[in-house]
Scaffold this active site. Structure first.
Site, mmCIF file in Angstrom:
data_model
loop_
_atom_site.group_PDB
_atom_site.id
_atom_site.type_symbol
_atom_site.label_atom_id
_atom_site.label_comp_id
_atom_site.label_asym_id
_atom_site.label_seq_id
_atom_site.Cartn_x
_atom_site.Cartn_y
_atom_site.Cartn_z
ATOM 1 N N LYS A 1 -4.413 -5.358 -2.262
ATOM 2 C CA LYS A 1 -4.514 -6.160 -1.041
ATOM 3 C C LYS A 1 -4.031 -7.585 -1.302
ATOM 4 O O LYS A 1 -3.352 -7.855 -2.276
ATOM 5 C CB LYS A 1 -5.954 -6.143 -0.529
ATOM 6 N N HIS B 1 1.923 -6.538 3.999
ATOM 7 C CA HIS B 1 1.807 -6.691 5.453
ATOM 8 C C HIS B 1 2.564 -7.938 5.927
ATOM 9 O O HIS B 1 2.022 -8.799 6.618
ATOM 10 C CB HIS B 1 0.332 -6.777 5.866
#
Length: 347
Positions: free
Chosen positions: A77, A95
């Site tokens: 992450k 992302h």
């Protein structure tokens, strides 16, 4: 073969207990001649001693910032906010390619430091199919939490569990729920269907054919929705803000497995922030209730199962790591393309 040094970093998010490489697969990497450094991490599902036992080197948490320049930093992450300049090649879920919040800042950090993002979301084969993903467990947990909440069995802060215990909890209470899974044929959709089956439910299943000409009344006629669609091109949203106030709306619980909040491609543009382990459900309407679950690291609630499956799929790509051809080259090309977009401040 060019020497490869992988540096498995500690995850700064307190609720992130997964790892992209489990100790058994770390052994394979070391035996293959890859240098593996593993940072200490009190929250990782596997203790660092298990990595050390198979030949990995150990480093303090967060020390990747001073790792050798040729080290490839491996994580899952988000990175911490510092340093401002990212000089290494990083492998993680960034992302950053669909105008998500924070994407421009992240790509600017790479541009300033001369590093590169090898985004795991874009690690694909020649046909575009992802080679390593947490999708099944994301779908399973997204559906499981939705059912438990709808039944009034989800209370308080979430904590990690295991598959056996979760299946037992899903099967412990009855009650019919009209459930809908959108994106039912993908990895996440399969996981969602399995969780609903464990709860004794037979959901409606929609995929591309059913969403090309969306029957919005039928969608809103279900009690519970699990969204497993990650749009890559613009599509009409499944639930719009005005749908929350639609007369006769039966839909009460939505679990957004995709969590594409902030992106122009978001198919559920009814919320502006994800939910968290400490407060997993957000109420968007009071009468009739409309509750949202949107946790962007769902598989970390089953850290052992999720990590083991993901590591097995990622291992072949790490054993053959090279960025001049194949899947990693495609990742690098996608990063280079995104870095040329307006708004990215070059170093």
């Amino acid at each position: 073969m060019t020497a490869v040094h992988l540096w498995l970093r500690h995850e700064p998010r307190p609720t992130e207990r997964r790892t992209p490489v489990v100790p058994a697969d770390a052994r394979r990497l070391v035996e293959h001649g890859i240098t593996l450094t593993v940072e200490e991490s009190a929250q990782r599902i596997f203790p660092v001693e298990e990595y050390e036992a198979v030949g990995a080197e150990v480093a303090p948490a967060g020390s990747w910032v001073s790792a050798p320049g040729d080290a490839v930093i491996l994580g899952l992450k988000e990175l911490p906010d510092e340093p401002d300049e990212l000089t290494h090649r990083h492998i993680f879920f960034g992302h950053a390619y669909k105008q998500q919040p924070g994407a421009e800042a992240l790509l600017t950090r790479f541009a300033r430091g001369g590093g590169a993002l090898l985004d795991l979301e874009y690690l694909t084969d020649d046909s575009g199919r992802r080679l390593a993903a947490f999708g099944y467990w994301a779908g399973f947990l997204g559906a499981a939490l939705a059912v438990l909440h709808h039944r009034g069995q989800l209370a308080g802060e979430l904590t990690p569990t295991d598959e056996k215990a979760l299946r037992a909890k899903l099967g412990s209470a009855g009650g019919d729920i009209r459930a809908l899974v959108i994106g039912a044929l993908g990895r996440s959709g399969r996981g969602a269907r399995d969780a609903l089956a464990a709860a004794g439910l037979s959901p409606t299943t929609w995929d591309l054919a059913e969403t090309r000409d969306l029957d919005r009344d039928a969608l809103l006629g279900h009690d519970l929705l699990v969204n497993c669609v990650l749009a890559t091109t613009p599509v009409p949203p499944f639930v719009r803000p005005e749908d929350l106030d639609a007369p006769g709306r039966a839909l009460r619980t939505v679990s957004d497995v995709t969590c594409d909040v902030g992106s122009p491609l978001n198919v559920l543009p009814v919320y502006d922030r994800t939910t968290e382990w400490a407060d997993p459900v957000r109420r968007l309407r009071d009468e009739p209730p409309f509750d949202l679950i949107a946790i962007d690291n769902l598989p970390s609630l089953l850290p052992l199962e999720a990590s083991t499956d993901f590591s097995a799929s990622l291992l072949p790509q790490l054993l053959g790591f090279r960025t001049d051809t194949g899947p990693w080259a495609r990742c690098l090309e996608r990063f280079a393309s995104a870095s040329r977009e307006p708004g990215i401040k070059q170093g």
